[in-house]
Design an enzyme around this catalytic site. Sequence first.
Site, PDB file in Angstrom:
ATOM      1  N   GLN A  40       0.805  -1.229   0.000  1.00  0.00           N
ATOM      2  CA  GLN A  40       0.000   0.000   0.000  1.00  0.00           C
ATOM      3  C   GLN A  40       0.838   1.280   0.000  1.00  0.00           C
ATOM      4  OE1 GLN A  40      -2.641  -1.896   3.215  1.00  0.00           O
ATOM      5  NE2 GLN A  40      -4.007  -0.448   2.232  1.00  0.00           N
ATOM      6  N   HIS A 132       0.731  -9.437   4.645  1.00  0.00           N
ATOM      7  CA  HIS A 132      -0.388  -8.481   4.607  1.00  0.00           C
ATOM      8  C   HIS A 132      -1.008  -8.556   3.206  1.00  0.00           C
ATOM      9  CE1 HIS A 132      -2.155  -4.639   6.435  1.00  0.00           C
ATOM     10  NE2 HIS A 132      -2.728  -4.742   5.249  1.00  0.00           N
ATOM     11  N   ASN A 176      -2.217 -10.625   8.442  1.00  0.00           N
ATOM     12  CA  ASN A 176      -3.157  -9.528   8.575  1.00  0.00           C
ATOM     13  C   ASN A 176      -4.549  -9.981   8.139  1.00  0.00           C
ATOM     14  OD1 ASN A 176      -3.756  -6.557   8.897  1.00  0.00           O
ATOM     15  ND2 ASN A 176      -4.509  -6.934   6.832  1.00  0.00           N
ATOM     16  N   GLU A 177      -5.513  -9.859   9.012  1.00  0.00           N
ATOM     17  CA  GLU A 177      -6.937 -10.039   8.706  1.00  0.00           C
ATOM     18  C   GLU A 177      -7.227 -11.261   7.841  1.00  0.00           C
ATOM     19  OE1 GLU A 177      -8.098  -6.312   6.928  1.00  0.00           O
ATOM     20  OE2 GLU A 177      -7.961  -5.240   8.818  1.00  0.00           O
TER      21      GLU A 177
END
Length: 440
Positions: A40, A132, A176-177
């Site tokens: 990101q 991620h 992540n998530e």
Amino acid sequence: MSQGETPRKANGVEERAGIHSANFHFPEGFLWGASTSAHQVEGGNTLNDWHDWEQAGRVPEKSGRAADHWNRFRSDFDLARSLGHNAHRFSLEWSRIEPADGVWNPEAIAHYREVLEALRERGIEPVVTLFHYTMPRWMAARGGWESPDMEKRFARYVRKVVSELGPLARWWITLNEPMVQMYKGWLLGQWPPGRSDWGAAVRVLRHMMRAHVIAYHHIHDLRPDAMVSIAKHALAFSPCDPRRWRDRLSVRMRSYVFNHLILDGLHTGMLHVPGLFWERLPAGRTLDFIGVNYYTRDFVHNTGLDLPGWMGGSCGFDHRLQVGKLNDLGWEVYPEGLAKFLHEYSRFKLPIVITENGVPAADDDDRWTFLFMHLWQVARAIADGVPVVGYLHWSLLDNFEWADGYRARFGLIEVDYETMERRIRRSALKYADIIRRNEL
Ligand code: IFM
């Protein structure tokens, strides 16, 4: 803090319950900072499945140079330091470190060593995410999370990274998530690999949980004092129609699966998907703390009597019960949800770090209101005895918000994507003031 309340001890700090005005003191050593993720912000990530997804036109915008953080990390950390941050969460890009199966890139490893050293030199505690969302292209071609090979490959990567970088980082997030990734990638088909298959989704979840467990043991083997967790996305749910028992039941089921199943599994060493399967994970409890990512609430209604129907569907944010303002991506601002999860997760009797919490807001006043309201809930939870030890705002910088591209402005620091200039937002300065005083 309102007058007339009785002071009491929470986390060893004298505090008062029921906060109504200023002067709530956060615990000594509280971790204050922000989070980012490689794809990101770094720019130039071309070796993973998200790059391919972007090139194939599956999302409106390409990540491209992102925020050019790969080249500007030192000056970005200078800004973080100037804002008083003492902690920072970022992720390693696996596809840079291992660009082909079993082939390591020493330059990428050296780069991340420099990133960690740069944080340490500035007195900022690193919180490192190992995965991620982005999958190296070579692993995606082998089936990614669907492949039974994934556990082994992920473990090899983790071992390599922690043996190289372990001395520089104590806090590690394996995944992540995972639930969000499984949901968007294997049920909704909106993210790579773009599938919509319940059987595959369950396999993916199983592989993710097993991969975490194995990674947990490798990390501890190499760094015994490590603090390891996942970053668990917690999403509040309410029924579309609270008078409808089927909607209420769907809320309970969805909430259990989305918010509790993984953490319960990793805490007890048991993976239990009601009605589907039950499995003992490779070994015992594998959480040293609870990492919580919190953003919003969703309204749910029952859509049928089969499993997907009971899991329910979203009825959108125009519902009459919605109480909060909508942010730039149309998500409800619902700070009470954060307090609810902090209380619920306190049952694990582990330290809790808010590993993400933030808002896409072009209007920076909205960011400040969001930040303050959520910190208020954190303060209340701590005053109630919940062991929250850190808060990492999403995000340090404006960044590439996956399928929503660059229009969502999450940064404490604004990025001009033409010039790559940074500008500290006023909300970041106000947040810095809270950090400096360690008090709300
Ligand atoms: O940008 C994402 C991040 O990658 C994972 N958690 C939620 C953020 C905001 O949507």
